[in-house]
Design an enzyme around this catalytic site. Structure first.
Site, PDB file in Angstrom:
ATOM      1  N   THR A 100       0.809  -1.225   0.000  1.00 49.80           N
ATOM      2  CA  THR A 100       0.000   0.000   0.000  1.00 49.80           C
ATOM      3  C   THR A 100       0.837   1.268   0.000  1.00 49.80           C
ATOM      4  O   THR A 100       0.284   2.357   0.030  1.00 49.80           O
ATOM      5  CB  THR A 100      -0.909   0.027   1.242  1.00 49.80           C
ATOM      6  N   THR A 176       5.067  -5.451   3.632  1.00 49.03           N
ATOM      7  CA  THR A 176       5.996  -5.579   4.760  1.00 49.03           C
ATOM      8  C   THR A 176       6.188  -7.009   5.261  1.00 49.03           C
ATOM      9  O   THR A 176       7.227  -7.318   5.833  1.00 49.03           O
ATOM     10  CB  THR A 176       5.527  -4.704   5.938  1.00 49.03           C
ATOM     11  N   ASP A 177       5.213  -7.891   5.050  1.00 52.47           N
ATOM     12  CA  ASP A 177       5.271  -9.204   5.691  1.00 52.47           C
ATOM     13  C   ASP A 177       6.475 -10.036   5.258  1.00 52.47           C
ATOM     14  O   ASP A 177       7.058 -10.757   6.067  1.00 52.47           O
ATOM     15  CB  ASP A 177       3.984  -9.988   5.430  1.00 52.47           C
ATOM     16  N   LYS A 255      10.922  -7.948  10.670  1.00 49.27           N
ATOM     17  CA  LYS A 255       9.683  -7.333  11.136  1.00 49.27           C
ATOM     18  C   LYS A 255       9.357  -7.928  12.501  1.00 49.27           C
ATOM     19  O   LYS A 255       9.078  -9.116  12.621  1.00 49.27           O
ATOM     20  CB  LYS A 255       8.552  -7.597  10.139  1.00 49.27           C
TER      21      LYS A 255
END
Length: 446
Positions: A100, A176-177, A255
Site C-alpha cells: 500500500t 511488509t510481511d 519485522k
C-alpha cells in the site's frame, strides 16, 4: 459484476445491478446509510463495505436491508498502462511490487491501485520534487505473502537495469510481511552495486490518518539518491512518531511487530543510518557498509528445495525423516537457545547429511549467536553434520541456502559458502547496544 464479493453479498449486489464504485443509499433497522461500495477482502459472504462521506469504511450485512437506492454509477477509470514511465535523466527509480506504500484510492470508483506515474507520486507527496528526479514502474502488484523466488529474480533484474541506466539508486515498494526475505535475496544476488537499493513499505494504508506511507517513501528516495553505500537496505519508521526512519542492512533486519509503524529492527547489528524527516538529512550510524562500485554485478538464482524447521518439544524424528525423503536439499533449523534440538534427531540428521542434505542451525532467540560447543547435545548434532550458522537470522539463512544451492552441488562447498560472510549476514562482534532493552522500570501498567 462485483468481482471481489462472493456468496450472499455478491447475490445482493447482482440482484440490484450494483458494483464496486457505485454510490448507494440503503436503509436497515430504520437507519439510512450512504456511501461508495468498496472492494472487500472479508471472509464473511454477507458483508458489503461502504466508504462514508467522512472517509471511514463500514461493513454492513445484506440481511434484512429494507431499501437500497442507486445514487450514482461509478465513474469509468482511465485506461493506464503498466510498465515503466519514461522520465529523462531520472535520479531514482521507484519499482512497485505491491503493498500500500504508493497506492492511490479513487473514491469516485472505489478502486485501489498503485500510483503509476511520477506525476501521481509527486501529487501524493510534492516534497519529492525538492529531493530527486524520479521515474516509476509497476513490476507487479501482489500481496507480499504471495512473493516467490522467481519474483526476486525479476525484481533484481529490474533494479539492475535502473542502476545501469544511471539512476543513483532504486526504491522498491514492497509489502511488509515478506520484505526481509526479499531484501536478503537481493543482498546475495548483487555482488557489486553502483548505488543503494532501498526496500520500503507501509504498515498503515495511505487512506488512514496514521499512515506511514509518505514519510517512508520520501526518506527512501533521499537514501536512494544520497546515501554513500552500495547495499540493499530496508528503510522504515524508527519510532512511533513521525520524526525519523532507520536504514537497516538487508540481511540483518526483521519485522518484529504485527502493526506498529516502527516494526522493523536490526537484529545482531546496528542500523546503517538514521534519516531525519523534517531536516531531510541522513545521519550515518555505522561506517561498516559496502561501498559503491563502478559497475553492477548480478547473480540471481535460487533453489527453493529447502525447509525452515522450527524445533519444539515433541517434534517427532519420523516427521523430519519424512520431510527429508521428499527430495529437499537443505534444512535450516530454528533451534532452542545456543542451537539445539532433542538428541533423538542424531541419527536422522546424520543420515541426511551423508545423503548430501545440508542442515544448518540458527536460534529461535534471534538475538545472539549459536554455539554448539557448550553442551553435549550441540556437539552431538555437529557430529551428525549440523552446521552452526553464527548469528544469522533464520529467514536470512534460508534465503542464503536457496541462493547457495542454486550455485553448488558439493556439500563441503555448500558448507563453505554458508559460513562465508557474503553480504554482512554474519556479525562476528556483538556490542551491548545491539540488544534492545524494551523495559527499564519506566512504565507501570495499571
Amino acid at each position: 459484476m462485483p468481482e471481489t464479493y462472493w456468496g450472499k453479498a455478491r447475490e445482493f449486489l447482482s440482484k440490484h445491478n450494483l458494483d464496486v464504485g457505485d454510490i448507494i443509499e440503503l436503509e436497515k433497522n430504520g437507519i439510512q446509510v450512504k456511501g461508495i461500495i468498496m472492494p472487500t477482502y472479508s471472509n464473511n459472504d454477507d458483508i458489503i463495505v461502504l466508504k462514508l462521506d467522512n472517509g471511514y469504511n463500514i461493513g454492513i450485512s445484506v440481511s434484512n436491508i429494507q431499501n437500497v437506492k442507486l445514487i450514482e454509477k461509478k465513474r469509468k477509470e482511465e485506461k493506464r498502462r503498466e510498465g515503466a514511465v519514461s522520465t529523462t535523466n531520472s535520479e531514482v527509480m521507484i519499482i512497485s511490487t505491491g503493498g500500500t506504500i504508493v497506492s492511490k484510492i479513487e473514491y469516485e470508483t472505489g478502486a485501489v491501485r498503485p500510483a503509476l506515474t511520477p506525476d501521481e507520486i509527486i501529487e501524493f507527496m510534492p516534497e519529492i520534487k525538492e529531493i530527486a528526479r524520479i521515474d516509476a514502474e509497476i513490476l507487479f502488484s501482489i500481496l507480499s505473502e504471495n512473493m516467490k523466488p522467481e519474483y526476486w529474480i525479476k525484481i533484481a533484474e529490474e533494479a539492475k537495469k535502473a542502476l545501469d541506466k544511471g539512476n543513483k539508486g532504486v526504491v522498491i515498494a514492497h509489502g511488509t510481511d515478506t520484505m526481509a526475505y526479499t531484501s536478503a535475496a537481493l543482498s546475495f544476488s548483487f555482488r557489486k552495486m553502483t548505488g543503494p537499493i532501498v526496500l520500503v513499505g507501509s504498515q498503515r494504508s495511505s487512506d488512514r490518518p496514521s499512515s506511514d506511507s509518505s514519510m517512508n517513501l520520501l526518506t527512501s528516495i533521499l537514501v536512494a539518491k544520497n546515501a554513500p553505500f552500495g547495499e540493499v537496505v530496508v528503510n522504515m519508521h524508527g519510532e512511533s512518531s513521525d520524526t525519523y526512519t532507520l536504514v537497516h542492512r538487508g540481511v540483518k533486519v526483521r519485522k518484529m511487530h504485527t502493526s506498529r509503524r516502527d516494526a522493523f529492527q536490526s537484529i545482531n547489528d546496528l542500523p546503517l543510518a538514521k534519516v531525519h524527516y523534517i531536516d531531510k538529512k541522513i545521519e550515518i550510524l555505522s561506517d561498516n557498509y559496502r561501498s559503491k562500485e563502478s559497475e553492477n554485478t548480478l547473480d540471481a538464482k535460487f533453489d527453493n528445495r529447502v525447509f525452515l524447521l522450527k524445533y519444539y518439544p515433541g517434534l517427532s524424528p519420523d516427521m523430519v525423516e519424512h520431510l527429508i525423503s521428499s527430495g529437499i536439499r537443505g534444512i535450516i533449523i530454528e533451534g532452542t537457545g545456543l542451537g539445539h534440538t532433542s538428541s533423538d534427531f542424531y541419527e536422522v540428521f546424520k543420515k541426511a547429511s551423508k545423503d548430501g542434505v545440508f542442515i544448518g542451525m540458527t536460534s529461535q532467540c534471534l538475538f545472539g549467536r549459536v554455539n554448539m560447543n557448550v553442551y553435549t547435545t550441540g556437539r552431538l548434532l555437529q557430529e551428525a553434520g549440523v552446521v552452526p550458522l553464527e548469528d544469522m537470522l533464520p529467514e536470512t539463512a534460508l534465503v542464503k541456502l536457496m541462493w547457495t544451492l542454486a550455485h553448488e552441488n558439493d556439500l563441503d562447498r555448500i558448507k563453505e559458502i554458508m559460513l562465508t560472510n557474503l553480504a554482512g549476514e554474519i556479525n562476528y562482534i556483538h556490542h551491548y547496544e545491539m540488544f534492545p532493552r524494551w523495559y527499564h522500570d519506566r512504565i507501570r501498567l495499571q
